[in-house]
Structures are given as C-alpha cells and as structure tokens.
Motif scaffolding. Sequence first.
Motif, PDB file in Angstrom:
ATOM      1  N   CYS A 165      -0.761 -12.445  -0.060  1.00  0.00           N
ATOM      2  CA  CYS A 165      -0.913 -10.998  -0.034  1.00  0.00           C
ATOM      3  C   CYS A 165       0.415 -10.356   0.341  1.00  0.00           C
ATOM      4  O   CYS A 165       1.116 -10.848   1.219  1.00  0.00           O
ATOM      5  N   ILE A 166       0.776  -9.276  -0.372  1.00  0.00           N
ATOM      6  CA  ILE A 166       1.964  -8.545   0.051  1.00  0.00           C
ATOM      7  C   ILE A 166       1.552  -7.163   0.532  1.00  0.00           C
ATOM      8  O   ILE A 166       0.591  -6.583   0.038  1.00  0.00           O
ATOM      9  N   VAL A 167       2.265  -6.680   1.540  1.00  0.00           N
ATOM     10  CA  VAL A 167       1.980  -5.359   2.077  1.00  0.00           C
ATOM     11  C   VAL A 167       3.124  -4.446   1.684  1.00  0.00           C
ATOM     12  O   VAL A 167       4.290  -4.750   1.943  1.00  0.00           O
ATOM     13  N   LEU A 168       2.804  -3.336   1.026  1.00  0.00           N
ATOM     14  CA  LEU A 168       3.820  -2.371   0.646  1.00  0.00           C
ATOM     15  C   LEU A 168       3.755  -1.190   1.602  1.00  0.00           C
ATOM     16  O   LEU A 168       2.673  -0.766   2.008  1.00  0.00           O
ATOM     17  N   ASP A 169       4.930  -0.691   1.959  1.00  0.00           N
ATOM     18  CA  ASP A 169       4.975   0.537   2.736  1.00  0.00           C
ATOM     19  C   ASP A 169       6.216   1.303   2.315  1.00  0.00           C
ATOM     20  O   ASP A 169       7.320   0.771   2.332  1.00  0.00           O
ATOM     21  N   LYS A 170       6.035   2.533   1.927  1.00  0.00           N
ATOM     22  CA  LYS A 170       7.128   3.406   1.477  1.00  0.00           C
ATOM     23  C   LYS A 170       8.003   2.725   0.433  1.00  0.00           C
ATOM     24  O   LYS A 170       9.224   2.770   0.482  1.00  0.00           O
ATOM     25  N   GLY A 171       7.369   2.062  -0.511  1.00  0.00           N
ATOM     26  CA  GLY A 171       8.117   1.491  -1.626  1.00  0.00           C
ATOM     27  C   GLY A 171       8.819   0.183  -1.333  1.00  0.00           C
ATOM     28  O   GLY A 171       9.613  -0.287  -2.136  1.00  0.00           O
ATOM     29  N   LYS A 172       8.562  -0.384  -0.166  1.00  0.00           N
ATOM     30  CA  LYS A 172       9.208  -1.664   0.170  1.00  0.00           C
ATOM     31  C   LYS A 172       8.155  -2.692   0.545  1.00  0.00           C
ATOM     32  O   LYS A 172       7.074  -2.341   1.019  1.00  0.00           O
TER      33      LYS A 172
END
Lengths: 449, 287
Positions: free
Chosen positions: A240-247
């Motif tokens: 799983c990847i977590v994205l926050d503000k495009g990163k």
Amino acid sequence: MEQATGFDNERPEIIRVTGLKKRYRRGRIGAGTLQATIKEWKERRKDPERAKDVHRKKNESFYALDGIDLSVRRGETVGIIGKNGAGKSTLLKILSRITAPTEGVVDLYGRVTSMLEVGTGFHGDMTGRENIYLNGAILGMTKAEIDEKMDDIIRFSELEEFIDTPIKRYSSGMYVKLGFSVAYHLDSEIIIMDEVLAVGDIQFQRKCLSCLAEAARDGKRTVLYVSHNMSTVRQLCNRCIVLDKGKIVFDGDTDKAIEVYLGISSDMPAQITYGPEHRPDDAIIRAVKRISIDSLSFADRTEPVFRNTEEAVINLTCTAEMELKNVGFRFEVWYQDNTKIATALSSGFLDFSPGTETVTIRMPLAHLESGRYRVDIIAFLFDGSPNDFRIDSVYPGFYFQIEPVIDPEHYLKWDHRHWGAIRLDDLHLEMSFEERERLSEKSDSLPIG
Amino acid sequence: MKSVTEYGGSYHVQLTPLEKGFHLRLKELWQYRDLVRLMTGKTFAVTYQQTFLGPLWIILNPVVSSLIYMFLFGYVAQVGTAGIPRILFYFVSSAAWGVFSASMIANANTFVANAHLFGKVYFPRLVVPVSNMLVSIIKFGIQLIIIAGLMVAYVLSGEIHPLWVYYPLLPILIVQLAVLGMSFGILIASVTVKYRDLLSVVAVGINLWMYATPVVYPISEMPNGVIRTIIMINPVTEIMEVLRLIMLGEGEVNPAFCALSAGVTVLLFVISAAVFNRVERTFADTV
C-alpha cells in the motif's frame, strides 16, 4: 519514506513511474470564449505590466502530483490511499492514459484496464448483451474476443435472466455487476480500480476482491486499487502506498500504511472544542437543540491512549438552554476502517438547569481490540417513550487508541482483517460423557453404502 | 505516449509529457475497428429509437429539402440545373452535401459531447469521429435507393446520360466528402475545447458554406469573377461537380481544381488528426 518489504522480488517489473509530476492551473481553467481571449490580448497591449500580473494570478498553478517514483512488480496488489486531493485520482488518470503527465515518464510493461468508473459507455436503451459488446470494445477487446468470453462474462455477472433486458431497467447493483464482469474478463495484465465496487452488494464485492487477489497471486494480474474503505484495501492489497499533497509518504505493508494514513487524516487531540464543523446535519439538530455540547477533555491523560482493561474518563462541558430532565448520552463507536462497530448508552440520566455544567463520563473499554477508534457523541432526552429524541450531537466526538495487550489469555494474535475489532466474552467449552455416547450411537446407526 | 512495441509477447508503452510533431496513430485506430463498428451501429440504434418514422427520416430529410429547392430555386428564382431534371439534381446534390455537412457537424463537438466517456477510459479518440463519419456515409447509401429509382425513370426516358464507366469512382468521391467534413469537424472540436462559442459559428457557417458550394446550382451557372474563383477554391466544389458529371452526365470539371481539392483533403486530414490527437492528451484537464 519506507520501502516495500517482504515481497517476492523475483517477479519482473510491470509499472515504473519516474519523477512523475502533474501541474494543474488553479481557478477558472481553460474553457473560455473568444471574446475573453481577445479582451485579455487587448489589455496586454495597453498595459503590459498590469496584464502580466493579472495573467500570473489567473494562471497560478499547483502540482497535483509532485515527483512520484514508483515501481510495481507483476502480481502485486497495491492499494493507494490518501486524503481527498492527495493525488490518487490524478495518478490513476495518468496511468490509464486519460491525461498526459507534465513531467516524468511512466513505463507500462502490460496492457491496462482502467475502471475509474464501472460500465463507462453503457447505454440504457441497449440490452445487457449489447452493452457487453460495446463496453468490451471500449475497453479494447475485439468482437471475436468478446464472443469467446461472452458466456463467462454473463455467468460471472450473475445476470443470466436479465441479459437481454435493456439495462435502463437494471438496479445500480446489477449495473456494477455487469460492468465489473466485462472489465474483469479482459486479457490485461494491469487492472486499475477507483472505488468502483462501492455500489455492488457485499457478496459480489467479496467475490470480485477474492478473484482479483487470486489472479494476482498467480502473477496473472497486477492491481492498483484506490479506496477510502480500508477494510477492502486490507482484503485485497499486499502492499500500500500513502499519498499526501502529491507525494508518496509511505510505501510498504498495508496495515502500517493504513496507520500512517489515519495519522495524517486524524490526529488525536486530548482537548476538543466543538463548533459547527462537528455538526454536519446542523439543520436537523437545531430544531430540537436544547443543550450544547461545548468541549471535551480526558480526565487523566494528555493523550487518549488506553488499554482495554482501563476506562476512558471524559469530561464533557455542556450548556443547557433551559430546564432539562432526564438527559442521557450515547457514544457511537467506529473502528479505524470507517465501520461502525458498537454503541454505548449511559446507564442513567441527568437533570440540567440553564447554564454550563461539566459532566464526567466513564467509558469501559473492555472487548475493544487494539487499534484506533472514533466516537460520535449524542445527547438525548428520555421522555419515557422508546423514541430517540436527540438534543445535540457532535461528529466526530473524539478519537482514542487501544494499545495491544500482552496477556496469556490472548493466546492468538488478533487478526483484525477477518475477526473484526471486538473480542466478545470467551466461549465455554464442555463435552459431557452422555453426549459423547449419544454421538457414537448415532454414527453407528448410519446406513452404510 | 512515445512508443508501443511488442516483442516476443511482451508489451511496452511509455507515457511522456506532450511531445512535438505529428502523430496520427492510425495503427492503433485499426486495432479498435470493432469499436468503430459498434459505435456506428449504436448511433443508428439510438437515433431512431422512440421516433415515429424511424429510419425513414434518412430519406425524408433530403426529399423535403429537394422539394424546397425545387420551389425556391426552380420555380421562383429559375436557376438552371445544366439540363438535369430538377428533382434528381437537387436530391443527388443535397444527399451528397449531407455527407459532408453531417460529418462536420456531428464531430464539431466531439470533445465536449464525449467528455464523460473520454474522462473515464482510454481508447483512440479518433474512433468517435470516424464512426460519426461512417454514419453519414451509410445514410447516403440508404438515400441511394431513392436516387436509383429516380434514375431508372430518367435513364429510360433518355433525359440523362450517366458516365457508367466511371461509376466505380463514386465511392472515392463520397469518402472524400466524408473525410473532408470530418477533418473540418475535428479541427473545430479541438478548438471548441477552449472556445465554446465556435459552435455557434459552425451552425451559421455551414449554411453559408452550402451556398458557396454548387449544391442548389451548377458551377456552370456562375458568371466569371471573384465569386466564382472563391467557389472554385472551395474544396467541396469540384467533388460535387465530378459527382454529378459521373452520376448524372452533367458537370464542369477543372482538373487543376480537382487536384487542389484532393490535396486539401489529404493535408487537412493529416493536420486535423494530429491536432486532435494532441488536444486529446490533456483535454481532460480543461473540460
């Protein structure tokens, strides 16, 4: 950023994203009229400096994706989670070739089926069968391929009886079944899904997730899955990847990723003052509002972290607007994956006179397994009838966390994914002698052959 | 997207930011030929569902306009038709013009009309204009039934003398009309992504264009001068004249302008398809 761990690194890479950026213009985007462009051009000729300034303001841009590097191997099922606006949908749109990147490169070593929506291009006046052809072709199948798979598609969709009915008579659940079945039967190596199963019934949803997971295990399919429903992410995804503000802020184990995501989306304050943002259905509440839940604090903690052998002691400050008799409180408890799991009622009632009071509420935490919980607080008036007479409510009331307990009685590691968040009272096992006798007699008397 | 390579069963697509240059991507379009066919069929199915006369409208439309032309240009204005019986002249001309104008109008709004579809799933976007174009060609095919009926009557009575030898060229002319219309259409569609008001221009423009094309009159009726030159440059003019020359035996054909018309068609198709493909890559961000 943590790296993916524990996955079979032998399998070949199927998706590689390098330095991916996507810029959008803020505000009024693109579509205009000829007149507006001519006006802008005239302005620029008259007063170049000012026009430039206006232009710059109008074209202020932001990065929806701000430098994504990602490598996915064949057979991985990757969840993509993050708050709204974190860039999940933009990433899926670029991978499914709906829009082009601003910077960076994506290499796809397999054909892509994107399900950003189920049943794209369905036409209500055409039958289920005709729509299978059309939708299949839109997704890239040839007529011959669809013919070959038609029976499988219909069987998978469980819509045998309705397949020659115009789909405008379908329910939304049937619609999802048909759309998913078509997409699932494509010969593509990569499947991209954006919250598409939300509408279907649970049974069908489970079937789809397990089919996908199985195909991925065999290395036939690679899945990218976006959802706000953490329990489906947990069911399907092995990474799983977590994205926050495009990163990308986290990349690895699903359970850890969900923790990181929840950490981003909700910090756990120990002191809360309630405002209108805690009362989304304010209009309904206001009609009967007789009391105001003003603020909350924990009596003995600076951080709301507990063991399930403890009690949470909560101080709730309330302002009554009038004389009130028999006021009760109700806590509706949600688990971190956004499923409501239980509700606690106050055992007695309080009387209020106009003014502000602090109420201390003790909440036993027995039965709750480790994890993060959310509680919605509802104040109600008990007037002797079994009806729910709300006088105020706050969403979310507060968050708390249960620490894992190390206890000889917990002889198995709690499996949240399959067991849920509540541990009920232990079962009592017994087996009497007579019972055993009776069972053996019964098996003797069974007819043989 | 830079390259699509398949080697030994493995497959590779690279997605990159917008690159310069022309990309027609016709090979990919060919891979989606079944979708083209299905979309064409769907357009017919959907257009005539829940209508009273159904596909009869395909024939009624040019019949009604031919009758109006007969009254206005034949009876009132007395414009000549180069010796061809009026009903046949107007019917053939308006059916052929319909191929061009329908291909153009149906495609002028491609992006906006299909924003939802294009925003959710990838397929070569040219599939939509090409299937719209096929719809206009098939409609012409159906109108041919009436044309054939009229022609039998007039050929037997000796009033027209078609150039039967050249009949195999007719499909090429019809395809040229359709491609030309589609090219203008998708060029307009690419611009309407940004400027919606161009659509109103199209509605008016297509009417003006018809009168700047020898549809309700033969070019031979047009006196020499600037206007005639403008009409001759119009790429649709020579197609109409050649078409009537072959089908009905009357038409004024100028080989130089025929070559111009063919050249414009090819060039316009290449440019418009490339522009369309370029706009397609980011239009989801603007619509």
